[in-house]
Structure formats: C-alpha cells, structure tokens
Design a protein around this motif. Structure first.
Motif, mmCIF file in Angstrom:
data_model
loop_
_atom_site.group_PDB
_atom_site.id
_atom_site.type_symbol
_atom_site.label_atom_id
_atom_site.label_comp_id
_atom_site.label_asym_id
_atom_site.label_seq_id
_atom_site.Cartn_x
_atom_site.Cartn_y
_atom_site.Cartn_z
ATOM 1 N N LEU A 39 0.856 -1.194 0.000
ATOM 2 C CA LEU A 39 0.000 0.000 0.000
ATOM 3 C C LEU A 39 0.881 1.229 0.000
ATOM 4 O O LEU A 39 1.759 1.381 0.859
ATOM 5 C CB LEU A 39 -0.875 0.014 1.273
ATOM 6 N N GLU A 40 0.661 2.103 -0.979
ATOM 7 C CA GLU A 40 1.317 3.409 -0.957
ATOM 8 C C GLU A 40 0.234 4.456 -0.750
ATOM 9 O O GLU A 40 -0.723 4.514 -1.528
ATOM 10 C CB GLU A 40 2.061 3.652 -2.277
ATOM 11 N N VAL A 41 0.372 5.205 0.325
ATOM 12 C CA VAL A 41 -0.604 6.280 0.569
ATOM 13 C C VAL A 41 -0.088 7.529 -0.128
ATOM 14 O O VAL A 41 0.912 8.118 0.278
ATOM 15 C CB VAL A 41 -0.805 6.536 2.074
ATOM 16 N N LEU A 42 -0.757 7.926 -1.233
ATOM 17 C CA LEU A 42 -0.306 9.091 -1.999
ATOM 18 C C LEU A 42 -0.737 10.377 -1.333
ATOM 19 O O LEU A 42 -0.059 11.385 -1.424
ATOM 20 C CB LEU A 42 -0.837 9.007 -3.431
ATOM 21 N N ASN A 43 -1.881 10.321 -0.654
ATOM 22 C CA ASN A 43 -2.339 11.488 0.095
ATOM 23 C C ASN A 43 -3.459 11.087 1.042
ATOM 24 O O ASN A 43 -4.326 10.309 0.667
ATOM 25 C CB ASN A 43 -2.836 12.580 -0.863
ATOM 26 N N MET A 44 -3.419 11.607 2.251
ATOM 27 C CA MET A 44 -4.511 11.382 3.199
ATOM 28 C C MET A 44 -5.611 12.401 2.918
ATOM 29 O O MET A 44 -5.344 13.503 2.453
ATOM 30 C CB MET A 44 -4.022 11.548 4.636
ATOM 31 N N ALA A 45 -6.838 12.055 3.219
ATOM 32 C CA ALA A 45 -7.957 12.986 3.062
ATOM 33 C C ALA A 45 -8.403 13.490 4.425
ATOM 34 O O ALA A 45 -8.316 12.777 5.424
ATOM 35 C CB ALA A 45 -9.125 12.284 2.368
ATOM 36 N N GLU A 46 -8.856 14.735 4.436
ATOM 37 C CA GLU A 46 -9.522 15.257 5.627
ATOM 38 C C GLU A 46 -10.902 14.596 5.726
ATOM 39 O O GLU A 46 -11.359 13.945 4.794
ATOM 40 C CB GLU A 46 -9.745 16.773 5.484
ATOM 41 N N VAL A 47 -11.570 14.835 6.850
ATOM 42 C CA VAL A 47 -12.965 14.402 6.957
ATOM 43 C C VAL A 47 -13.782 15.215 5.964
ATOM 44 O O VAL A 47 -13.589 16.425 5.821
ATOM 45 C CB VAL A 47 -13.493 14.605 8.394
ATOM 46 N N LEU A 48 -14.671 14.539 5.213
ATOM 47 C CA LEU A 48 -15.368 15.195 4.101
ATOM 48 C C LEU A 48 -16.528 16.061 4.577
ATOM 49 O O LEU A 48 -17.243 15.683 5.507
ATOM 50 C CB LEU A 48 -15.921 14.140 3.141
ATOM 51 N N PRO A 49 -16.756 17.191 3.922
ATOM 52 C CA PRO A 49 -17.924 18.023 4.267
ATOM 53 C C PRO A 49 -19.226 17.389 3.782
ATOM 54 O O PRO A 49 -20.291 17.693 4.305
ATOM 55 C CB PRO A 49 -17.651 19.344 3.548
ATOM 56 N N PHE A 50 -19.149 16.567 2.727
ATOM 57 C CA PHE A 50 -20.331 15.804 2.283
ATOM 58 C C PHE A 50 -19.818 14.555 1.564
ATOM 59 O O PHE A 50 -18.716 14.565 1.019
ATOM 60 C CB PHE A 50 -21.266 16.632 1.381
ATOM 61 N N PRO A 51 -20.606 13.483 1.568
ATOM 62 C CA PRO A 51 -20.117 12.247 0.952
ATOM 63 C C PRO A 51 -20.171 12.343 -0.565
ATOM 64 O O PRO A 51 -21.069 12.979 -1.117
ATOM 65 C CB PRO A 51 -21.102 11.192 1.455
ATOM 66 N N VAL A 52 -19.190 11.735 -1.230
ATOM 67 C CA VAL A 52 -19.219 11.776 -2.698
ATOM 68 C C VAL A 52 -19.714 10.453 -3.260
ATOM 69 O O VAL A 52 -19.937 10.323 -4.458
ATOM 70 C CB VAL A 52 -17.827 12.094 -3.302
ATOM 71 N N ASP A 53 -19.926 9.465 -2.375
ATOM 72 C CA ASP A 53 -20.273 8.129 -2.867
ATOM 73 C C ASP A 53 -21.756 7.842 -2.744
ATOM 74 O O ASP A 53 -22.191 6.740 -3.051
ATOM 75 C CB ASP A 53 -19.465 7.071 -2.112
ATOM 76 N N ASP A 54 -22.554 8.823 -2.300
ATOM 77 C CA ASP A 54 -23.978 8.563 -2.071
ATOM 78 C C ASP A 54 -24.810 9.599 -2.821
ATOM 79 O O ASP A 54 -24.987 10.719 -2.354
ATOM 80 C CB ASP A 54 -24.270 8.623 -0.560
#
Lengths: 432, 432
Positions: A102-117
C-alpha cells in the motif's frame, strides 16, 4: 509504475496476476479481522482486501488508518471472491485484489459531504458543492457530464472535418461591435483610454473568412455577453459556430441534422430520425406560441377569430374588429389551478400588454368563468368541439394582435406544462 | 443548387456531364473571340470557356465584363480540351467547361494587389495585406496555413481522446492569479471596483480537475498575457494543455512523442522517429547554451576550464579561481564578421553581465585577436584540437559562472547561425 490497470478493468481472466490500482478510497470496511478497501478511479471501482496474516503490521496499520477519499496505490494479487460474496452490481464484482503493498499518496480530511452517495449528495446545497468543487466533481453524475461534453465536442469536430469544414480559431481580444448585448471591455495598457472588447460571437471573423475563400468554417467558439444572469444565460458560453459559402437553405438543414444525428449516436448511442419535422415561423407561433416549441406534449393553440367575429362578448369581437385574433388553449387537467397560479398567468398576459386574462375552469360539469354568460350556444359548441373540452380542463384566451396572442398563450402553455409536471401529470412523448 | 462539383474535381471521366462551378474568377483571357475564365475555389481551379456562338449576347457580355476575383457560378458541359491546350500543371488540366450559363454572385473592385501571383504578393507590405485581409487569405500560401492548423488541431484531439483524455473547457473570465506575466483585467459591471482576469493558462483549473478525479485532461486552451510584443510573443495564444494523474515521468514523454508523431503523420504525411533524443537540462545548456537547443547544426560549446585554470591570461584564470568556467564556441566560417556584427555579439555578452567578449578571428593563417599573445603554446594547441580550428573560423569565449557562460555562448551561437544563414552557408540537417 503507479498503476497496471484501471478500476473497471479486472475480470476473472486476470486471476493470479499482480495488479497495481491507483485511485481514491471509495469505502473502507473492517470485517472479521480483514480490511476491505474499495478503490475508485475515473473508470470504476475494485475491491481490495488487507489480511494481517499476509502483511507487515505497519502496512496493515496504514490501511486501517485510511478513510474515504484518501488517495492510494495498492499492489496485490487478483483472486476470485469467495462464494456468496460476488457483487453483481459492479463489473469487477467477481474478483478482488489481495493487497501485498500500500502506498498512501495522500490522506484525506474528513469530508464536508459524501461523494459516494447520490441520495445524500443531491441534497447538499449548491454553494457547498461549489466551495468543494474538487469533491463535487468526483461524484459519478458530475463525471458523466464532463465525459459527455468531451465526447460531444470531439464527435462534432470529427464530423465537421469529414464534411470539409476547417476549424479556424478567431481572436478573443477584439474591437467593439454593434451587436445586441452589452460587451465586456478590457483596458489596453499600451494605449490608455482605449479598450478591447470580448466578442459576443465570431460573426465578423467568419464573414471575413467566407470572403477570404475558406468556404466552410466551423469553431467551438467562446462568446461573451455582459448580461444579467438568468436561467439560460451566463457570462461566457460556447457555441458551435458554422459558416458556409455557395449553398442553398436545405444544405444547412441537412448538415445540422446529420451533425445532431452523429452526436446522439457517438455520445449516447441513440439513433435519431431525420429529416426533422419542419415548421415555418408562422406555424410554430400559431400552434405553440414559440419559435422554439416544445412539441413533446400537445396543448396546441387554437384559433376562434371567425367564431367570435360577431360575438356579443365585446372584448373578443372588438379585438377582431381591431384587426386582432381570438386564440385559445386547453390546459388539460389544470382546472384545479390555484388563485396564485391564475394570477401568475394573468401577469404573463399583462407582460405582453394584455389588459387581463380570460379563462374558463371546467369543474363539476360546469364552466366556471365570469365571461361564459356572454357566449352564445354556437360559440360554446365551437369551443367544446375544437378544444375537446372535458371535465378538469382550464381554457385560456387571448384576444390581441396575432403575434401578441400567440406569445401570451405560448408562455402560458409552458407554465401550465410546468404545473402539470410538478404534479407528475404531464405526458411527454419521448420520441419527439 | 450553387455547385455540383468543386474546382479540383472534374476529370476526363466527367466529360459530357453538366457541371455547376462556384468560386472566384482567377483569371480572364480573351482569345480568338472566346473568353476563358479560370474559376477558383478552396480546392483548386478549372477552366471555363464562353463561346459567343453558344450563348446569348447578354450572357457573353456579362462574361466579358468580369475581372479577377469576381464571384461567379458557371454552368456548363464538361469537355476534353483541344489537343495542344492541355495544362499538366493543374489537376483539372485535361478538361474544360463549355459555359451555358453565368450567374454573377458579386462583382469585384479593382484589386490593391494580385492574389494569384505569389511572387508579387510576397512583396506586398504587411500593413496592406492586413488591411485587405480578406484578399490576403485567398492566397494559396495563407489557405494552406489555415488548413494545416485545422488538421493539426483535429489530429491532436482525436489522438488525445484515443488515449483516454477528456477535453474540459475552462472559464476565460477568472480571478487574478500570481503567475509570471502581467494579466489583462476586465471590469465587473455588477460589482464596481472589482475585476475579472483573463487566464495566463488554465493551471488552477487543471489542478482542480485532477483533484476532482478527471485523471486525464486536455484542452486546446486560449491563454492571455499582457506582455510587450516580441518575435515569439503575442497577447493571446493557444496551447495544447495536458494534465495526467498517477503517472511516472516516462508516461508523459511517451505521450508527447506519440502525439507529435501522429500530428506529423496526419497533417503532413511525415513519419518522424521516436523516441526523441533526450538531453538533461545541464547537458543542453552545456553543449548548446539553451534549454530548447537547435540541434540541426553543430557549433557546440566546448569547455576549457582546466586548460586555463593556471593561465597567464588573468581574465580566464581569474574567472576559474572565482568558481567560474571558460567556455568557447567555434563559429565556423564567420571570421569575416563585420565590426558591427562583433559589436552586436559583444552586446549580447554584456546583456548577461559580462564585461566584454573575447574572440579570435582566424584569417590568412593568423589568429587575429588582442588576447592571443597571453596564451601559451599548450593553450593554443588545446583550442586548435578541441575546436578543430581552421582558416575562416571565429572563436568566441565566455569566462563566467557556468550558467552565464552557457547562456552567452548559446545566444551568440544562434546569432552566428543567422549570419551564416543570411549568406546561404549554414548546413542544416533536415533529419534532426
């Protein structure tokens, strides 16, 4: 190498191969000591599995720390999913990738709204979506729009080139031209007090190109209009701009029909039928009250000028005597219009200079209207027949000069269609 | 119908058919009672013949009144040209069209310059050509440029789409960004005192698109820079703008090589060889003094730092002691440079901060230079050997910090190439 396959590519035929997938963490689930990461890229998504017995503790812990929308590159072996865990909803649902790295290219912050729903995303307000534009663009609906736009543009260009058109780019910094809209101006530093104007369209350039012998020109041209923003207006927009020399009217009709046919076919796989229905300007106005009629539903305008020429109802007969017409529209099923809706329609009529709006509500077998008492039996019979009046209908009149009458009822026709649409009652013919 | 064939289409196979040609009067000749009109359109030209015994007097008289660049539609019968009058220089040279009808679509004024004679047109001054842009564009050279530009653009787009890139149009009215060049500003009417800026490039947009998951973006993007105009600068220009996610350096090299190969093939029919020669930045500067070296000719920069480290010529040894380098360039065959040309080169050196320009002219078997007397025999031998010095050469030196020395000689190298080019003496390798 950052990836060997995209996330909509692996199938049972790849089982046993090593793959590298790069993309976004679509979801993470921790089940039975394993971590399941769905990796998503532009093309689709693929399930990966992190098993602590196959991995260093450090790698497993990094997987455990991932959250939605982290950017990763995951290496692993493609294998068949265990029986009962196949997901028929996604095209990669028969396989999974057993992660080895696993290579983590970038961590994400907690999202303001979901993009998967899509359900949730559709309720996020537009300002929030624009503020987090980079997240909004990841939603499948938005990605589809961008892809469609690109396909339409390329299909257009390939078709136009096949037809012998040359794409010519024209300048954006130009001089002011006396066209319709207000122009954007750009101060010219080299000659203070002078300005460039941004073009409202490449009109002058394409005329020069025709005179210059290009004969067939096209461009997906950027246009600028400093207008107040409305539903169908924005400050800059792109138009398919075309000019041809040495042609007859039907040559341009044929070209545009074939262009649209190609676009629908290439971009959406839909065969549309040509030639298109052709209406003269007069007929379009007369039947639909618009030069861009929505013909996917009925509610056509009908003419009653002759029927009311000698009517006792002076508003109508007076208009006819004055060189005008009497036109009517049957808004089927709109008899239940509220007072507010009737007022809105009356405002539409007034905006074209009418004094008011004559109408009839057909409810409980009765014609409810202050004007009906002036109508003769013959006039009522003519209305009933030509407009096929039934229980629940709303009949609207315009007694004005021809163009005004058409425009009033054209606007009201669209308004009534919106009322019906909101009630789920408008029947749209998808073939038109 | 305005035309049945274009003017590069008729061949002996069409003999006996009726054709309508539309275009411009390329030339009119009156011979033996007949009028010969060559009609030209975007595709080529065709000879038509007006014979008074076949035509009404009125039609014949209208043909007689035509002059160059009148716009016409000519109907006639295709026939073989009489023996001895075949013109092998044009592809329609075996046939002619015996006119039966003439429609004059527009008469032309007397022309300010001829469009049918490249010799004459090349001598017309540019202001005149721009004033009569619509005439200038009719010249075959200009038409070819427009056609080539269009083909290159379409080839680019088709290739990029094949490679999975999405074309995304980005706004022109944007906010100011802290990039290199001066921006054009557009006052915002809706909020006085605020401005839009025209983008110097879509840099921010494409980064948002990458973060937004588009992964592969391209655009033939319009860019704006409010710079003073120079040879290779203009206020607006179009660039092939590309961005990719999840790649390694070689992925972009490969993409660009294949793109250029496609463009050359589709637009010009030329096969170019890939992979391209790759030079590091350091090597490009060191050998050519430029990060975009013209490698079609030699005159490479050579390094003499070690040779002059302990030189009696203090200008060179001092520069080395100061951490600099001594570099030299052999401008082969430029020994005859005029005093003015030497001064121009010295100005180039000074523009990079040098105090002057050391040089040697090799003429009549002598090294003519004020500095040679300081050189040891070993130093002279080293120069002769490494630079392959011969009669007629001009040797130029830079003793500066490495980058400055490279840049000075890089600029002088191009200047000397121009001098040789003007004398017809530069050997360009067309394969590079």
């Amino acid at each position: 190498m950052k990836r060997t396959h995209h996330c909509n590519e692996l199938r049972p035929a790849h089982i046993g191969q090593t793959a590298i997938l790069s993309g976004w963490v679509h979801s993470r689930r921790d089940l039975g000591g394993l971590i399941f990461i769905d990796v998503r890229d532009r093309e689709g998504r693929t399930q990966t599995v992190f098993d602590p017995s196959d991995l260093s503790k450090e790698t497993f812990d990094r997987a455990a720390a991932l959250r939605s929308e982290c950017v990763v590159a995951i290496t692993g072996r493609v294998r068949r999913r265990p029986p009962g865990t196949i997901n028929p909803k996604i095209t990669t649902g028969e396989i999974e990738v057993a992660a080895t790295d696993l290579e983590v290219l970038n961590m994400a912050e907690v999202l303001p709204f979901p993009v998967d729903d899509p359900e949730v995303a559709s309720k996020v307000n537009e300002e929030m979506r624009l503020q987090y534009r980079y997240l909004d663009l990841r939603r499948p609906e938005m990605a589809r729009n961008i892809r469609l736009r690109s396909k339409v543009a390329t299909a257009t260009r390939v078709f136009m080139e096949e037809q012998g058109f040359l794409e010519v780019e024209t300048p954006i910094l130009f001089k002011s031209t006396p066209e319709g809209a207000r122009e954007f101006l750009v101060p010219n530093r080299r000659d203070p007090g002078t300005f460039y104007a941004l073009p409202q369209s490449p009109q002058q350039f394409k005329q020069i190109l025709m005179v210059g012998g290009v004969e067939r020109y096209y461009q997906l041209a950027r246009c600028f209009r400093d207008e107040d923003q409305r539903a169908d207006r924005q400050l800059e927009f792109t138009q398919i701009d075309i000019e041809m020399s040495f042609i007859e009217r039907d040559d341009i009709y044929l070209l545009i029909e074939e262009l649209l046919r190609r676009i629908w076919k290439v971009a959406l796989g839909i065969d549309i039928v040509t030639p298109f229905t052709r209406l003269s300007f007069a007929e379009a106005l007369d039947r639909y009250g618009s030069d861009k009629p929505d013909m996917r539903f009925g509610m056509e305008l009908a003419d009653f000028t002759e029927e009311f020429r000698s009517s006792a109802f002076k508003v109508f007969s007076g208009a006819v005597a004055n060189g005008g017409v009497v036109k009517a529209l049957n808004a089927k099923g709109v008899a239940g219009a509220t007072q507010g809706q009737i007022e809105t329609m009356t405002e539409h009529a007034r905006s074209f200079g009418a004094k008011g709006l004559a109408y009839i509500k057909v409810e409980n077998g009765e014609w409810k209207s202050p004007i009906v008492r002036f109508f003769s039996e013959a006039e009522k019979a003519a209305l009933t027949k030509k407009l096929a009046i039934e229980e629940g209908d709303l009949i609207l009149f315009a007694a004005e000069q021809w163009l005004t009458a058409c425009e009033i009822l054209g606007k009201i026709r669209l308004y009534c269609a919106d009322v019906l649409k909101a009630q789920g009652k408008l029947r749209i013919d998808p073939k038109r």
